[in-house]
Design a protein around this motif. Structure first.
Motif, PDB file in Angstrom:
ATOM      1  N   TYR A  24      32.487 -32.809  56.089  1.00 34.68           N
ATOM      2  CA  TYR A  24      33.777 -32.994  56.753  1.00 34.68           C
ATOM      3  C   TYR A  24      34.820 -33.589  55.840  1.00 34.68           C
ATOM      4  O   TYR A  24      36.012 -33.371  56.013  1.00 34.68           O
ATOM      5  CB  TYR A  24      33.614 -33.862  57.997  1.00 34.68           C
ATOM      6  CG  TYR A  24      32.984 -33.103  59.135  1.00 34.68           C
ATOM      7  CD1 TYR A  24      33.575 -31.951  59.627  1.00 34.68           C
ATOM      8  CD2 TYR A  24      31.798 -33.526  59.694  1.00 34.68           C
ATOM      9  CE1 TYR A  24      32.979 -31.254  60.654  1.00 34.68           C
ATOM     10  CE2 TYR A  24      31.201 -32.827  60.722  1.00 34.68           C
ATOM     11  CZ  TYR A  24      31.803 -31.688  61.191  1.00 34.68           C
ATOM     12  OH  TYR A  24      31.212 -30.978  62.212  1.00 34.68           O
ATOM     13  N   PRO A  31      35.726 -27.106  61.073  1.00 36.97           N
ATOM     14  CA  PRO A  31      35.026 -27.217  62.374  1.00 36.97           C
ATOM     15  C   PRO A  31      35.958 -26.991  63.558  1.00 36.97           C
ATOM     16  O   PRO A  31      35.558 -26.392  64.566  1.00 36.97           O
ATOM     17  CB  PRO A  31      34.478 -28.646  62.358  1.00 36.97           C
ATOM     18  CG  PRO A  31      34.407 -29.013  60.924  1.00 36.97           C
ATOM     19  CD  PRO A  31      35.558 -28.349  60.278  1.00 36.97           C
ATOM     20  N   VAL A  35      35.213 -23.947  66.322  1.00 35.88           N
ATOM     21  CA  VAL A  35      34.984 -24.226  67.746  1.00 35.88           C
ATOM     22  C   VAL A  35      36.057 -23.572  68.607  1.00 35.88           C
ATOM     23  O   VAL A  35      35.763 -22.958  69.656  1.00 35.88           O
ATOM     24  CB  VAL A  35      34.934 -25.754  67.971  1.00 35.88           C
ATOM     25  CG1 VAL A  35      34.881 -26.071  69.470  1.00 35.88           C
ATOM     26  CG2 VAL A  35      33.730 -26.360  67.279  1.00 35.88           C
ATOM     27  N   SER A 456      29.617 -27.219  65.348  1.00 35.66           N
ATOM     28  CA  SER A 456      30.248 -26.278  64.421  1.00 35.66           C
ATOM     29  C   SER A 456      29.270 -25.173  64.017  1.00 35.66           C
ATOM     30  O   SER A 456      29.651 -24.002  63.906  1.00 35.66           O
ATOM     31  CB  SER A 456      30.747 -27.020  63.185  1.00 35.66           C
ATOM     32  OG  SER A 456      31.663 -28.017  63.531  1.00 35.66           O
ATOM     33  N   SER A 459      29.066 -22.737  66.896  1.00 33.11           N
ATOM     34  CA  SER A 459      30.271 -21.900  66.949  1.00 33.11           C
ATOM     35  C   SER A 459      30.228 -20.818  65.872  1.00 33.11           C
ATOM     36  O   SER A 459      30.597 -19.665  66.120  1.00 33.11           O
ATOM     37  CB  SER A 459      31.517 -22.768  66.772  1.00 33.11           C
ATOM     38  OG  SER A 459      31.593 -23.743  67.789  1.00 33.11           O
TER      39      SER A 459
END
Length: 505
Positions: A24, A31, A35, A456, A459
């Motif tokens: 991140y 992310p 999503v 994430s 997704s």
């Protein structure tokens, strides 16, 4: 620093927890996009109106090499022929040979009610029709429509050949009738001309030449009647040829025929003697106070005088000869006009007959009719409404904001939840850790970043599955490849509808 309970829980998975934090820090927005996109696609795929079916279309049009230019059938006649039980049953048997009899009967009934034929004019005003078929399975509908179009083009080609053959037979009869009429008109004209010539000869025999103008030793030479008749025919043929050449070229059929007839008459005229074989010399008699009697021609039997009323009238009395000659001249003029009209009709019939023969020969080797590719004309249902799109957008934005907030809490400055975050934020190396027991409540779970990372990943898996389904559907349905740029959201739903039909049977 962290307490002992946290150290005991995260002692074995500290390396796993360090990976999301580093991920991140390098991709903070990825992310959120994953999503939000996954939520939007899921809502669009699931929240759609029910799919009723697709309207597939195909054009059947006359090819450029088609001999005929007329439209053989009206759209209503084409629809009646295509919706007949024999044609539909044959089409279903060829497309779905392994289906059960009940399924084939249901498909035949569905085709009879869903098929539509509309008129369509192509370039050059050539005949054509557009076939529309509505069915829930687009692939099956495309195959059925292709077979129906093939049957229609084959039937239309056979119909063109039969119609052209009938046209040839019709013009053949018209030509034979026109030739008969021309022969009758020519025979009638020749008969009246012969009557006129006979009348002229009789008048010459009845009226003696003036005595003063005829020398004593000059023989009276009589012209050969056959030669005179041929000479008149040559003059008429020459006049007709000149009249035709004034309006037509030398290659015109009528001009060629007139030239042939003139050549034939000239040959006959050359072979016919101009004078009789025996010349009767008539000398002038000496003057006598007694008037010379009027010369009379040979007696004509009554049987020879019966067929021609005008000739009988002319020979019966000399004073009626001018009236008979005028009547014959008027009759010759009328018969000449009739003969010219009959010849023109015969020439037009010959032209039509030749054109019909050439059209029939071209039709045997011509393709005649062609079909276009099947395309999706319309879609009934299976689309996302504006409200559903708005709802999908709101949910996607809400999910993206939630992931952003969770990632922000997981990486909030000043909060150290494990040893690895301490190593990232302190310039000094960490030699060891000392577990401490504390009763201070935790503000947030220590594995928050791990949970966001898993969301994430889920997704991303959803997006990958959607891409695989779309690629599979495009491979199995070529029509989808043309619709991605036109209506991608509707095409996405169609791909999953195709998957659902294949899986559920």
């Amino acid at each position: 620093m962290h307490d002992g309970a946290t150290a005991r829980k995260d002692g074995s998975g500290s390396n796993v927890a360090a990976q999301p934090a580093a991920y991140y820090s390098a991709h903070p927005l990825l992310p959120i996009l994953l999503v939000a996109t996954a939520i939007f696609l899921i809502v669009v795929i699931l929240a759609r109106t029910p799919l009723v079916g697709y309207v597939v279309s195909q054009r059947v049009q006359a090819s450029a090499d088609r001999a005929a230019t007329n439209t053989p059938l009206a759209p209503e006649q084409v629809a009646t022929w295509l919706k007949s039980d024999a044609v539909l049953a044959s089409t279903v048997q060829q497309v779905c040979p392994r289906d059960s009899l009940a399924s084939q009967n249901q498909l035949i009934a569905a085709l009879g009610s869903a098929l539509q034929v509309l008129p369509h004019e192509t370039a050059g005003n050539r005949a054509g029709w557009q076939l529309n078929l509505q069915y829930h399975d687009r692939q099956l509908a495309s195959r059925l429509l292709n077979k129906l179009s093939e049957s229609l083009t084959s039937q239309l080609k056979n119909l063109d050949q039969a119609e052209t053959q009938l046209l040839v037979q019709h013009y053949q009869k018209v030509l034979a009738q026109a030739r008969d009429e021309e022969d009758v008109a020519r025979v009638a004209l020749d008969r009246v001309r012969h009557e006129e010539l006979t009348l002229a000869m009789q008048n010459n025999e009845r009226t003696p030449p003036p005595v003063a103008n005829v020398p004593l030793t000059t023989p009276v030479v009589k012209m050969n009647p056959a030669w005179v008749e041929l000479k008149e025919k040559v003059d008429l043929a020459q006049a007709k040829l000149e009249q035709l050449l004034a309006a037509r070229t030398a290659q015109h059929p009528q001009v060629i025929e007139a030239q042939t007839r003139l050549t034939t008459l000239l040959e006959q005229l050359d072979q016919t003697p101009r004078e009789p074989t025996k010349i009767e010399m008539k000398l002038e008699e000496p003057k006598s106070p007694i008037p010379a009697p009027m010369l009379r021609g040979p007696e004509i039997p009554e049987s020879a005088r019966q067929p021609r009323r005008l000739v009988r009238q002319a020979s019966s009395a000399g004073e009626n000869a001018p009236n008979a000659a005028a009547a014959l001249a008027k009759q010759i003029q009328q018969l000449s006009a009739d003969w010219s009209t009959a010849a023109a009709r015969r020439a037009a019939a010959e032209t039509s007959y030749n054109d019909a023969q050439q059209q029939w020969v071209r039709g045997l080797n011509a393709e005649g009719w062609s079909t276009s590719a099947v395309w999706t004309h319309a879609q009934q249902g299976g689309r996302a409404t504006p409200f559903q799109l708005l709802l999908a957008g709101i949910l996607a934005v809400t999910g993206g904001l939630g992931v952003w907030q969770l990632g922000r809490l997981a990486n909030r400055a000043g909060l150290l939840s494990d040893v690895f975050q301490l190593q990232e934020n302190l310039p000094l190396p960490v030699i060891g850790e000392v577990p401490l027991a504390t009763t201070e409540p935790k503000r947030m779970p220590t594995n928050l970043s791990v949970q966001v990372f898993r969301v994430s990943q889920f997704s991303f898996a959803v997006l990958l599955a959607v891409m695989i389904v779309c690629a599979w559907a495009t491979t199995n349905d070529p029509n989808l490849g043309q619709q991605w740029t036109l209506d991608p959201l509707s095409t996405l739903g169609q791909a999953f509808d195709l998957l659902h039909r294949r899986v559920m049977g």
